[in-house]
Each structure stands twice: as structure tokens, then as C-alpha cells.
Design a protein around this motif. Structure first.
Motif, PDB file in Angstrom:
ATOM      1  N   GLN A  43       0.823  -1.209   0.000  1.00 14.25           N
ATOM      2  CA  GLN A  43       0.000   0.000   0.000  1.00 14.25           C
ATOM      3  C   GLN A  43       0.862   1.265   0.000  1.00 14.25           C
ATOM      4  N   THR A  44       1.935   1.264   0.802  1.00 16.08           N
ATOM      5  CA  THR A  44       2.797   2.449   0.889  1.00 16.08           C
ATOM      6  C   THR A  44       4.013   2.347  -0.023  1.00 16.08           C
ATOM      7  N   GLY A  45       4.347   1.127  -0.453  1.00 14.89           N
ATOM      8  CA  GLY A  45       5.525   0.947  -1.292  1.00 14.89           C
ATOM      9  C   GLY A  45       6.815   0.979  -0.499  1.00 14.89           C
ATOM     10  N   HIS A  46       6.754   0.770   0.830  1.00 13.57           N
ATOM     11  CA  HIS A  46       7.948   0.835   1.674  1.00 13.57           C
ATOM     12  C   HIS A  46       7.943  -0.334   2.662  1.00 13.57           C
ATOM     13  N   LYS A  47       9.098  -0.535   3.291  1.00 17.48           N
ATOM     14  CA  LYS A  47       9.192  -1.592   4.293  1.00 17.48           C
ATOM     15  C   LYS A  47       8.506  -1.172   5.586  1.00 17.48           C
ATOM     16  N   LYS A  48       8.010  -2.177   6.328  1.00 21.03           N
ATOM     17  CA  LYS A  48       7.458  -1.915   7.645  1.00 21.03           C
ATOM     18  C   LYS A  48       7.838  -3.065   8.574  1.00 21.03           C
ATOM     19  N   LYS A  49       7.739  -2.818   9.868  1.00 19.14           N
ATOM     20  CA  LYS A  49       8.078  -3.844  10.851  1.00 19.14           C
ATOM     21  C   LYS A  49       6.803  -4.465  11.414  1.00 19.14           C
ATOM     22  N   MET A  95       6.555  12.740   7.730  1.00 18.05           N
ATOM     23  CA  MET A  95       7.281  13.181   6.532  1.00 18.05           C
ATOM     24  C   MET A  95       8.766  12.831   6.629  1.00 18.05           C
ATOM     25  N   ASP A  96       9.362  13.034   7.836  1.00 20.47           N
ATOM     26  CA  ASP A  96      10.797  12.754   7.965  1.00 20.47           C
ATOM     27  C   ASP A  96      11.092  11.288   7.734  1.00 20.47           C
ATOM     28  N   ASP A  97      10.193  10.400   8.272  1.00 24.71           N
ATOM     29  CA  ASP A  97      10.411   8.971   8.054  1.00 24.71           C
ATOM     30  C   ASP A  97      10.289   8.619   6.584  1.00 24.71           C
ATOM     31  N   VAL A  98       9.298   9.241   5.915  1.00 22.08           N
ATOM     32  CA  VAL A  98       9.096   8.947   4.497  1.00 22.08           C
ATOM     33  C   VAL A  98      10.287   9.393   3.677  1.00 22.08           C
ATOM     34  N   MET A  99      10.841  10.555   4.015  1.00 19.27           N
ATOM     35  CA  MET A  99      12.014  11.043   3.283  1.00 19.27           C
ATOM     36  C   MET A  99      13.156  10.048   3.422  1.00 19.27           C
ATOM     37  N   GLN A 100      13.298   9.495   4.656  1.00 20.24           N
ATOM     38  CA  GLN A 100      14.359   8.511   4.865  1.00 20.24           C
ATOM     39  C   GLN A 100      14.070   7.233   4.096  1.00 20.24           C
ATOM     40  N   VAL A 101      12.774   6.864   4.056  1.00 23.11           N
ATOM     41  CA  VAL A 101      12.400   5.638   3.362  1.00 23.11           C
ATOM     42  C   VAL A 101      12.746   5.713   1.889  1.00 23.11           C
ATOM     43  N   CYS A 102      12.474   6.861   1.284  1.00 24.23           N
ATOM     44  CA  CYS A 102      12.608   6.974  -0.161  1.00 24.23           C
ATOM     45  C   CYS A 102      14.038   7.191  -0.618  1.00 24.23           C
ATOM     46  N   VAL A 127       9.756   0.599  16.564  1.00 20.38           N
ATOM     47  CA  VAL A 127       8.563   0.244  15.801  1.00 20.38           C
ATOM     48  C   VAL A 127       8.761   0.433  14.307  1.00 20.38           C
ATOM     49  N   SER A 128       9.860   1.081  13.893  1.00 23.41           N
ATOM     50  CA  SER A 128      10.069   1.381  12.477  1.00 23.41           C
ATOM     51  C   SER A 128      11.075   0.417  11.871  1.00 23.41           C
ATOM     52  N   ALA A 129      10.951   0.218  10.551  1.00 19.95           N
ATOM     53  CA  ALA A 129      11.908  -0.639   9.841  1.00 19.95           C
ATOM     54  C   ALA A 129      13.174   0.121   9.484  1.00 19.95           C
ATOM     55  N   TYR A 130      13.199   1.423   9.732  1.00 22.79           N
ATOM     56  CA  TYR A 130      14.332   2.241   9.308  1.00 22.79           C
ATOM     57  C   TYR A 130      15.086   2.859  10.478  1.00 22.79           C
ATOM     58  N   SER A 131      14.733   2.492  11.680  1.00 21.66           N
ATOM     59  CA  SER A 131      15.458   2.973  12.850  1.00 21.66           C
ATOM     60  C   SER A 131      15.228   1.994  13.990  1.00 21.66           C
ATOM     61  N   GLY A 132      16.002   2.143  15.040  1.00 25.53           N
ATOM     62  CA  GLY A 132      15.863   1.240  16.175  1.00 25.53           C
ATOM     63  C   GLY A 132      17.197   0.979  16.844  1.00 25.53           C
ATOM     64  N   HIS A 133      17.204  -0.009  17.728  1.00 23.86           N
ATOM     65  CA  HIS A 133      18.399  -0.311  18.509  1.00 23.86           C
ATOM     66  C   HIS A 133      18.459  -1.820  18.731  1.00 23.86           C
ATOM     67  N   TYR A 134      19.651  -2.386  18.574  1.00 29.20           N
ATOM     68  CA  TYR A 134      19.843  -3.828  18.753  1.00 29.20           C
ATOM     69  C   TYR A 134      20.356  -4.124  20.154  1.00 29.20           C
ATOM     70  N   ILE A 135      19.756  -5.145  20.777  1.00 25.56           N
ATOM     71  CA  ILE A 135      20.190  -5.643  22.089  1.00 25.56           C
ATOM     72  C   ILE A 135      20.296  -7.160  21.989  1.00 25.56           C
TER      73      ILE A 135
END
Length: 909
Positions: free
Chosen positions: A177-183, A888-895, A220-228
Motif C-alpha cells: 500500500q505504501t511501497g515501503h518496508k514496515k516492521k 514526513m521525515d520517516d518517508v524522506m528517509q524511506v525513499c 517500531v520502524s523498519a528504518y530505525s531502532g536499537h539492537y540488544i
């Protein structure tokens, strides 16, 4: 493990990726540090630690790199270690439904990628991975036995499993639907013991695994986060949590995911965590699960580290021990200083209070810092508590502490500073003034009523006083502000507090602002400091009312009723009236003498030369407009005395315009004058330079050729320099205005402009010019007649002349719906797109910009190089907008195109 291919050298330093990995393992085993910094290993891989990367992708690439590197080792145990530990095998099996023929395609794997969408348990994910698939319809299978396409079934059969089973949960999926990755933030249950025997083709192999590690992706995002990472020690059975440099041992040898699951989801309906039985866990963030074969023998706790690596570890341990010793020494010194300070405080604390003995005042802030053992004690500074008389201000008593003279002597002898404030330091003058201010504050409301009643009475004789009407309307507020300022003088009487001084520039600016504000009764002062001549601005008040007002404003200007108005202002008023009459007379005479020039009627044109004359004269358009303004409003504008044609000439006395340019772009800068009008202009104004265009016939051919000549002639050198300077200005502008139109289907969309981004165009140029004070003249009309001697032109002089010539710019008129933006020539197109995003709510990647039919696409190019000049109009055509502008900021990063591990050591670069 990997020592076969490495030369043992005295000054060995790891260079390759495998050498850094080997050194990292050696540090993990024998280092004395609480945690190991893998910076050397990361640098060898060429990774950017500031960029978010996918852990599963890293795992695959690193295993492949490690396997390829170790394949060159001579020792077979080293060469095959990756395959032995992590490699399994499965087969793609296809069975023909017609003939039953079975086709197998063998494949090795190092991890199993499991789909979690629609599942709640890990075992369900594994079952779906091995699920049978039907090949029917367009997807039928070509059977070699039947030699035709047949219906068939296909599935995966696990043939062998590795010692270490890596299960990767596919949490990041593509959203159509959005054309982008999601978690997928859904809970998945997994047990600490995993029996894989039901899933393997050959039974009885003992495929029971125990959980060894869990990688958590928190976010919650596929484009940011932290690994533990949660890792189990195979020797002790203890679980450890690795969160960057924070390593924590879990209590009771149990895996505790804890706060890693406490995430705020974007949706209002939060999924409740399902209940987990003993030995099982549920996680919405588990990303990778590592299981270890139970039947595998536990590795020995004593692994021999090669000598050359151990030498590096010992060297690092030595540095760490030296650092620990240094820290311990610093801690000891700090403790010793603290003890000494504690003894000093203990010694003086009992003697600090001032009883019947003599006492002194010390800054309370300094005493608090003296009691604080963590900071070194500075000299005593009491300057902030002084008044303008260099004594103790009464309002500063609250921030002072009264201490005994004995303690003060010790303080000043040990720490110095000052000034010392004894019992006699309190300022008597400030105390008296403070009492006066407090008394007036309490009395103000009563006096306000009294003054209002006194103002109602009629003043008789010459007993009254002149007071400004504006001052009378606001005297109560002025008095209150004045009393508050006197109250606040204590805070600003001295600008220092323990060495911190006020900024001199700031104090000067504040003083200047205060001086600019009118005090009480100063509104009836004339510029000469006397009583103003306008009686409409003042009124008489009684002597009693003035006495009350004087209590609050003792320094206010005093004007008794018999006081005469300013004599100088009276003279100027008479002169002003005479000047206005004279200006009206001059304006009327000039308007009558040059009616067509004033009304802009019957004007000659170079491109359509009039037949009844061969000569036309030229003046500056600026002169004509200034003259018209004076004629329209002679009382508000000064008369124009000089034509000022020098603005149209270069320093050499040559004309700055060609005949062709005066018919086109430069026609806005000049005005053409008829010969009859020129004779009148020479009588009415001072003409510094005569500029004329002559038409003549050249040649014997019929019809003859028409030639146009100017006097003075064109100066080619300065003309070329002017054009170069104009082009340079267009490329090097700062804070210039451009306009943006949003178009849909090639039609301009009319929308309300953003006020903060608009440049108002409602005020005409003429109104702006009229805002000048009366009597202010343009320098062009005060020039003396200079000689015509040719001189060398300097760059600075040239620019000054060039600016005089182009005095009037014909600005683009912003129409409704256009949005004006302030930009600079060195600004990139990407930065402009961000401005447009804020103005039109269109994301940069949805913007299609063009200017004069040219597409603007290079985001890194500057506006100057793209040909965007001041007053340009850029057309914006937007693609379909994204509904959620809050993200908008997340979308800019996505694209932005994902480069992954491109350019790193993982891909052999």
C-alpha cells in the motif's frame, strides 16, 4: 584457531578482517576489561557506525566472507569450521501428480528465514517453511518423465541440521500500500528447548536444541531502532544482556527480555502480551534466534591463545591497569582533598555564627561553594552586593550571610578577595531611598484618585502648570514603572557576581532604549528643549496637582502657565509655512510648463521614432518619477533641482546604453524628452550633462539608411563591464526573492500564501519612496558639473556608478496564490525543495520543478548554476502526495535509495 596463515612478528598488529576478529576473540577470553571495544574490527570492515544496518543481512554477508577467507587455510579444522558449525542441508522436492516422479534440488543453508506473519509460535513458522506447495494452472511443473506440464507438489525437506541453528524471523516486510518496508510488531512465542526431529527427513538423529542467543530489535520502524543481544554462557548457563557497553548478568540463570518489550506502538489498540509457560518466551521484537545442539560436547574452558596474540592482550591489559592505577590515584587525591576540606569545614563551622562579637557580611553563594567539597574554592567576591555608592545594598541582605569576624579573618587570609563588608557597610542613602520608594508605592493609588479630582477643577489666573496630555493619561503607569526600576536598581547596580560580568554591549543597548523612551512631561518638549508651540498636546493643571505629580517625577520638565513657547520653533513654523507656499507655487509652475511629461501623455518612442523631429533628449527615469512625486505632493516632498544625468554616464563621461538596449530592457531606466520640453527643462532645472539621440539619413540609395547617434557616445569598455557585473550579481545574490507556482494539469493552483514566507507587494514603489523624511534628497541631484577628462575607472567606482544606473528595478508583481521564498545563489536545489515542502506541504521527492521550460533535477547543484535569478518564477508540479505528513521525515528517509553494505569489507571492497 586461525594462526596457520599469520606470521608471528615481534611488533604484530592485526590488519585483515580475520586478524581483527581473532584479536577480538583473544581479548574476549583473556582481557581484564569489563567490555571490549570492537572499533578496530568495525574499521577493518569499513562500516559506518552512524548508519543503521540490518543485522540479518550482516550475519549472512559476514558468514560468507568468513567462509571464503578461511577456505584458503591449510589446516582442515580451520578451513571447514564455518560449515561444521553453521551449515545444514535441505532439498527442494517436486513430485509429479501424474506419474509420481520425484525431483530433488539439494541446497546448503546457514540460516532459516521464517515468515512470522499470521503466526504466534515459532513451531508454526517452521511448519509453514516446510509446507507443501501446489503447482497448478499457469504455475504447473514440466515433468521430464511425462514430457509435458503437469500438476505437482513442491516442498522443502530438511536433510541435515548444523550444530548451531540460526533462525531469522522475517519482521521486516514490504507494504504494497505504501511501497515501503514496515516492521511486524507481533508477538512470537519460542521455547528454550527446541526439538527439530519431527521436521527432519531422517529420524533418530538426536536433533534437540537449546536456546543460546536472542537478538532484539527495539523500535517500531523498519528504518530505525536499537539492537540488544541476550547470550547464554554455555559453561555456566548464565544469561547476559549486551546493550552496547552496558553488560548485565541476568538473575537466576534465566532469560529476561524485560523492558525491551515495553514499546509505545503507534496505533491506539495495543496487542496484549500472551501468557508464556515455563521455559517459553514471547517477544514482539525478537529478530534472530540462535539454538545450540544439546548433544554437542561442551567446549573446553581452556583454549590456548597464540603467543603473538597473547602479547597484544597483555599489552592492552597493561594499559588498562595503568589507567586503573591513575584513576585510583586521582580518586585518592580527591579523597585526601575532601578530608582536608572536611576538617576545615568542621573547624570553622562552629565559629561561623555571629553572636555578640563583631560580624561581617559574606556572599551566601560563596559560602555554599565553600561547603561543596567537589569544587575548588575561589576568592571571595562581594561586588554583586554593592550599591552605586560602593556600600552594601539593603536589598542584597537576603543573599548575604552574617558571620563572625574571627571566621571572616580566616576566610580572607586563606582565599583572599573582597571587599570586606563590616557592620558599618550598610548604605544609609540606599536605605532612605528604599523607604521613600516603598512609601510612594503604598501611596500611589490614593494619590491617583486625588490627582484625578484636582484635574476636574478649572485653573484660574497664572497659578497653573503645563503638562502633556499623553503624560497625564499614563502618569500612574509611568510612576509605577519608575518605582519598579528604582526597586530593580539593586539587581543592576553592579553587574558582577563571582567573576561573571554583564556584557557591555547589552548594557549600552538597554541604556540607549531607556533614553529613547519619553519620561513624564517630555512629550511637550520641542527639539530645542523648550515648551512646544502646539497647545493641542498639552493642558493646564493646578499647582496642587503639579505638586503631587512632582513627588513621583522630581526631574520632570516644569513649565508654568506664563512660560512662553519656544521662539526658535515659532520662527521655523513661519518659515515652514512660507516654504510650503513656495513649494506649491513651484510645483504649479512646473506642472503648467510640462503638462505632458507630468501626465505621461504623448511620449516619444525610440522603436517608433516620431516623424516631426530628428532629435530626442534623454533624462533619467528616476528624475522624472521624483519630479512627479514633488508636483503631486509639494508639501511632503522637496523640490527637484537637478536633472542628474550623470547617473546614466560612466566615469569617463560616455553613455552606458546602446540604442538597441534603450528600446528594450534599458527603456525602464530612461525617459525620452521632446526638444520643446528640453528647452523648458533647461530653464527650470540644473542640467549637469546633456544626452541626446540624433536621427540622420546615410547613403545615396533610395530609400536611404537611417542612422542613430548619441551624444555623448557609448563607452564600450564600461558597457561591457556593466553587463558582466549584472550577470555576476545574478549569480552571487543573497537573500533574494523568487516565486513558486504550484500547478495541477498545467493550471496554477490559487492557494493562500504562508504569511511568514510572503513578501508583501501591496505597497507601491511610489508609496515606499514617499516614506522618506521631508528634505531628504537623492545624491544624484546634488552633483556638480565635473570635467570630461577621461580617467581610469577603479572597480569600486565602477560598482558605485553601476548601482546608480540600475536604481529602479522592475520587480515581479506577486499575484494571488504565489508564494515568495527568500533564497541565495549558493543554496542547493535540495535546500530549496525543503523550503518548498514547508510552504506547500509537498515532500521533496514529490516535487517536479521547472523554470522557463527547463527541468530542475540536480539536487546538489546551486541555484546560481541552475539559472535561478532574483524575481524568477518556478513552476511546481507535485506527484500524488503522501497522506501522513506527520511522518514526513520517516518517508524522506524511506525513499532514499538503500545502499546497505555497499562499499564495505563485507562485499570485498
Amino acid at each position: 584457531m586461525m594462526g596457520d596463515g599469520i606470521q608471528e612478528e615481534k611488533d604484530y598488529e592485526p590488519q585483515t578482517i580475520c586478524e581483527h576478529l581473532q584479536y577480538l576473540f583473544a581479548l574476549l577470553q583473556n582481557s581484564n576489561r569489563r567490555y571490549i571495544d570492537p572499533s578496530g574490527f568495525v574499521k577493518a570492515l569499513g562500516l559506518d557506525t552512524g548508519q543503521q544496518q540490518d543485522a540479518q543481512e550482516f550475519s549472512k554477508l559476514f558468514m560468507s566472507l568468513l567462509e571464503d577467507t578461511l577456505s584458503k587455510q591449510k589446516n582442515p579444522d580451520v578451513r571447514n569450521i564455518v560449515q561444521q558449525q553453521f551449515c545444514g542441508e535441505y532439498a527442494y522436492v517436486t513430485v509429479c501428480n501424474q506419474c509420481g516422479r520425484e525431483s530433488k534440488l539439494l541446497s546448503k543453508f546457514y540460516e532459516l528465514e521464517l515468515n512470522i506473519q499470521g503466526h504466534k509460535q515459532l513451531t508454526d513458522c517452521i511448519s509453514e517453511f516446510l509446507k507443501e506447495e501446489k503447482l497448478e494452472g499457469d504455475n504447473r511443473y514440466f515433468c521430464e518423465n511425462c514430457q509435458s506440464k503437469q500438476n505437482a507438489t513442491r516442498k522443502i525437506r530438511l536433510l541435515s541440521l548444523p550444530c548451531t541453528l540460526n533462525l531469522q524471523l522475517m519482521r521486516f516486510v514490504f507494504d504494497r500500500q505504501t511501497g515501503h518496508k514496515k516492521k511486524l510488531n507481533t508477538y512470537i512465542g519460542f521455547s528454550e528447548i527446541l526439538d527439530m526431529e519431527p521436521y527432519v527427513e531422517h529420524k533418530g538423529g538426536g536433533y534437540v536444541y537449546e536456546l543460546s542467543a536472542v537478538l532484539i530489535h527495539r523500535g517500531v520502524s523498519a528504518y530505525s531502532g536499537h539492537y540488544i543481544a541476550h547470550v547464554k554462557d554455555p559453561q555456566s548457563g548464565e544469561w547476559y544482556k549486551f546493550n552496547d557497553e552496558d553488560i548485565e548478568k541476568m538473575e537466576g540463570k534465566k532469560l529476561q527480555l524485560g523492558i525491551e518489550e515495553d514499546l509505545a506502538e503507534p496505533s491506539k489498540s495495543q496487542t496484549r502480551k500472551p501468557k508464556c509457560g515455563k521455559g517459553t518466551h514471547c517477544s514482539r521484537n525478537a529478530y534472530m534466534l540462535v539454538y545450540r545442539l544439546q548433544t554437542q560436547e561442551k567446549p573446553s574452558t581452556t583454549v590456548q591463545v597464540p603467543a603473538f596474540l597473547q602479547e597484544l592482550v597483555d599489552r592492552d591489559n597493561s594499559k588498562f591497569e595503568e589507567w586503573c592505577i591513575e584513576m585510583a590515584e586521582m580518586r585518592k587525591q580527591s579523597v585526601d582533598k575532601g578530608k582536608a576540606k572536611h576538617e576545615e569545614v568542621k573547624e570553622l563551622y562552629q565559629r561561623l555564627p555571629a553572636g555578640a562579637e563583631p560580624y561581617e557580611f559574606v556572599s551566601l553563594e560563596w559560602l555554599q561553594k565553600w561547603l561543596d567539597e567537589s569544587t575548588p574554592t575561589k576568592p571571595i567576591d562581594n561586588h554583586a552586593c554593592l550599591c552605586s555608592h560602593d556600600k552594601l545594598h539593603p536589598d542584597k541582605i537576603s543573599i548575604m550571610k552574617r558571620i563572625s569576624e574571627y571566621a571572616a579573618d580566616i576566610f580572607y587570609s586563606r582565599y583572599g578577595g573582597g571587599p570586606r563588608l563590616t557592620v558599618k557597610a550598610l548604605c544609609k542613602e540606599c536605605v532612605v531611598e528604599r523607604c521613600r520608594v516603598l512609601r510612594l508605592k503604598n501611596q500611589l493609588n490614593e494619590d491617583y484618585k486625588t490627582v484625578n479630582n484636582l484635574l476636574k477643577a478649572t485653573v484660574k489666573g497664572n497659578d497653573g502648570f503645563w503638562v502633556g496630555k499623553s503624560s497625564l493619561r499614563s502618569w500612574r503607569q509611568l510612576a509605577l514603572e519608575q518605582l519598579d526600576e528604582q526597586d530593580g536598581d539593586a539587581d543592576q547596580s553592579n553587574g558582577k557576581m563571582n567573576g561573571n560580568t554583564l556584557n557591555k554591549d547589552e548594557s549600552k543597548e538597554e541604556r540607549k532604549e531607556e533614553e529613547e523612551e519619553l519620561n513624564f512631561n517630555e512629550d511637550i518638549l520641542c527639539p530645542h528643549g523648550e515648551l512646544c508651540i502646539s497647545e493641542n498636546e498639552r493642558r493646564l493643571v493646578s499647582k496642587e496637582a503639579w505638586s503631587k505629580l512632582q513627588q513621583y517625577f522630581p526631574r520632570a520638565p516644569e513649565f508654568p502657565s506664563y512660560k512662553e513657547c519656544c521662539s526658535q520653533c515659532k520662527i521655523l513654523e513661519r518659515e515652514g509655512e512660507e516654504n510650503e507656499a513656495l513649494h506649491k507655487m513651484i510645483a504649479n509652475e512646473q506642472k503648467t510648463s510640462l503638462p505632458n511629461l507630468f501626465q505621461d501623455k504623448n511620449r516619444p518612442c525610440l522603436s517608433n521614432w516620431p516623424e516631426d523631429t530628428d532629435v530626442l533628449y534623454i533624462v533619467s527615469q528616476f528624475f522624472v518619477e521624483e519630479w512627479r512625486k514633488f508636483v503631486r505632493k509639494p508639501t511632503r516632498c522637496s523640490p527637484v533641482s537637478s536633472v542628474g544625468n550623470s547617473a546614466l554616464l560612466c566615469p569617463h563621461g560616455g553613455l552606458m546604453f546602446t540604442f538597441a538596449s534603450m528600446t528594450k530592457e534599458d527603456s525602464k531606466l530612461i525617459a525620452l524628452i521632446w526638444p520643446s520640453e528640453w528647452q523648458t527643462i533647461q530653464k527650470l532645472f540644473v542640467v549637469d550633462h546633456v544626452i541626446k539621440i540624433t536621427r540622420s539619413e546615410v547613403g545615396d540609395v533610395n530609400p536611404s539608411e537611417t542612422q542613430y547617434t548619441s551624444e555623448p557616445k557609448l563607452c564600450p569598455e564600461c558597457r561591457e563591464g556593466l553587463l558582466c557585473q549584472q550577470q555576476r550579481d545574478l549569480r552571487e545574490y543573497t537573500q533574494a526573492t523568487i516565486y513558486v507556482h504550484k500547478v495541477v494539469d498545467n493550471k496554477k493552483v490559487m492557494k493562500d500564501s504562508a504569511p511568514e514566507l510572503n513578501v508583501s507587494s501591496s505597497e507601491t514603489e511610489e508609496d515606499k519612496e514617499e516614506a522618506k523624511p521631508d528634505g531628504e534628497k537623492d545624491p544624484d541631484f546634488n552633483q556638480s558639473n565635473g570635467g570630461t577628462k577621461r580617467q581610469k575607472i577603479s572597480h569600486q567606482n565602477y560598482i558605485a556608478y553601476q548601482k546608480q544606473v540600475i536604481r529602479r528595478s522592475m520587480r515581479h508583481r506577486k499575484v494571488r496564490g504565489e508564494k515568495a521564498l527568500l533564497v541565495s545563489a549558493n543554496q542547493t536545489l535540495k535546500e530549496l525543495k525543503i523550503q518548498i515542502m514547508h510552504a506547500f506541504s509537498v515532500a521533496p521527492f514529490d516535487q517536479n520543478l521547472s523554470i522557463d521550460g527547463k527541468i530542475l533535477s540536480d539536487d546538489c547543484a546551486t541555484l546560481g548554476t541552475l539559472g535561478v535569478i532574483p524575481e524568477s518564477v518556478i513552476l511546481l508540479k507535485a506527484d500524488e502526495p503522501i497522506a501522513d505528513y506527520a511522518a514526513m521525515d520517516d518517508v524522506m528517509q524511506v525513499c532514499m535509495p538503500e545502499e546497505g553494505f555497499k562499499g564495505t569489507g563485507l562485499l570485498g571492497h
